[in-house]
Scaffold this active site. Structure first.
Site, PDB file in Angstrom:
ATOM      1  N   GLY A 172       0.817  -1.214   0.000  1.00  0.00           N
ATOM      2  CA  GLY A 172       0.000   0.000   0.000  1.00  0.00           C
ATOM      3  C   GLY A 172       0.846   1.257   0.000  1.00  0.00           C
ATOM      4  CG  ASP A 173       3.233   2.322   3.355  1.00  0.00           C
ATOM      5  OD1 ASP A 173       2.909   3.427   3.792  1.00  0.00           O
ATOM      6  OD2 ASP A 173       3.096   1.272   4.006  1.00  0.00           O
TER       7      ASP A 173
END
Length: 419
Positions: A172-173
């Protein structure tokens, strides 16, 4: 000359999303100055927390070696007004500021977008946060895991009879970071089309291009990867569920286990490929079945098709399975561990594993820079720096003399380099 030679990037962030975005700029030649928190008198601080994550070498994370490569580290206590002034001076000369603090933190320090744009109207600020700079959740802490969950990725990951799984990396990051870089490059294109880099002058002489904020929410970056999720729900009322190793609605495309316990991915979902695959595994009956000519027909019989492929895999080892399917021009691949990558001919031919060295001379291999540009490729100029390694060098470039630097260090506004 690298693609981004001359571009100046100021990184105000920690851990993954912001630093990964700034890392990409640095890999392609930008000058990246990373601001880190110095060691406090009570033992707090001590740089980006990722320095101590996972496996360490000489006190620093091996991950740090990659995440901070090509960056200059300057140790500033941004709670100190004098350090804030240093950061403003750096922003004055920057093309891009990358930050991933919780919304409002930089504004409190006088380093928010509107505050910095007032002194550098051509500035691009990439802001990465859990929920974006607006909305009812903007002030809540947001991590990649939360973004993956809210953005829909976790819900469809795993097996249908078990709780959702996470991918084994901070995906996600990383997805958010990529969106941040893409947004920044588009914003720089617009800045250059409207006047270019700020020339340090005001009024009619300024001729500055238009800067802007790139607002990336982690959950929205993940949500952007979710393919046809929204129209499927809106038009067909379908909530996509977990399907294990299979690609939902695309048949066959799944993970299968060979006789020797190895795992392979077989993607036979193209109509012609499916026909070749079924013939290769001795299932001419399925190859010639008129109901299976197209994907929509195969999707209705996914269990039968996957069962036939798995039964075939049960009877042979991975090398035999790979050789047979590759000979039939069927997309197939072993699921690689990092050990496989180190000896794989394709990885080696593309030079995807690079040899470098720590400051003490000991060797370390790093992943190569991607994407590969034919004329201005990226490169690793140095591995992740020591905390505050470039503090003095950067401050002197801003006009601070040795006495002023010593005073700032003595009073805790900055940190001196680690030994």
């Amino acid at each position: 000359m690298s693609a981004l030679t001359g571009l100046k990037v100021l990184e105000l962030g920690t851990l993954i999303a912001g630093p990964f975005a700034a890392r990409i700029f640095g890999e392609f030649g930008a000058d990246v100055i990373k601001v880190e928190t110095p060691h406090g008198p009570d033992g707090t601080g001590g740089g980006d927390p990722i320095r101590s994550w996972r496996h360490l070498h000489e006190g620093n994370s091996l991950w740090w070696t990659v995440q901070a490569r090509n960056k200059q580290s300057i140790a500033l206590n941004l709670k100190d007004p004098r350090a804030q002034e240093i950061a403003r001076k750096l922003a004055l000369d920057a093309d891009v500021v990358v930050e991933n603090y919780r919304p409002g933190v930089l504004e409190k320090w006088g380093l928010g977008f509107e505050q910095l744009r007032a002194i550098n109207p051509a500035l691009i600020m990439v802001r990465l946060s859990g929920y974006g700079q607006t909305g009812p959740m903007k002030d809540q802490p947001g991590f990649g895991a939360i973004g993956e969950s809210m953005g829909g990725l976790r819900y469809v990951s795993g097996h249908p009879d078990r709780p959702p799984l996470r991918v084994g990396i901070s995906i996600g990051d990383s997805i958010a970071a990529l969106h941040g870089v893409i947004g920044a490059m588009m914003a720089l294109r617009h800045r250059d089309a409207t006047g270019g880099r700020w020339n340090g002058k005001t009024g009619a002489e300024s001729q500055a291009g238009q800067g802007q904020m790139v607002d990336v929410a982690l959950y929205e970056a993940v949500f952007n990867m979710m393919e046809s999720l929204v129209p499927e729900y809106d038009v067909a009322g379908v909530v996509r569920e977990r399907t294990g190793g299979a690609l939902p609605g695309i048949v066959p495309s799944n993970t299968y286990t060979t006789r020797d316990g190895q795992n392979i991915v077989i993607a036979g979902n193209g109509d012609a490929i499916f026909h070749r695959l079924m013939r290769a595994i001795g299932r001419d009956d399925l190859a010639e079945d008129p109901d299976l000519v197209r994907n929509d027909g195969r999707a209705r019989r996914v269990t039968e098709i996957d069962g036939a492929i798995q039964q075939w895999c049960d009877g042979r080892g991975i090398e035999a399975a790979l050789d047979t399917l590759k000979s039939a021009d069927v997309p197939v691949g072993k699921i690689y561990s990092v050990a496989d990558m180190f000896s794989d001919p394709q990885f080696l031919a593309r030079r995807m594993i690079e040899q470098h060295h720590f400051a003490d001379g000991s060797p370390v291999k790093l992943p190569a820079v991607v994407p590969k540009l034919s004329e201005t490729p990226g490169q690793t100029r140095w591995v992740g720096p020591k905390l505050g390694e470039h503090t003095e060098e950067v401050l002197k470039s801003l006009g601070y003399d040795s006495a002023a630097i010593d005073e700032l260090a003595k009073t805790g506004a900055i940190g001196k380099p680690e030994n």
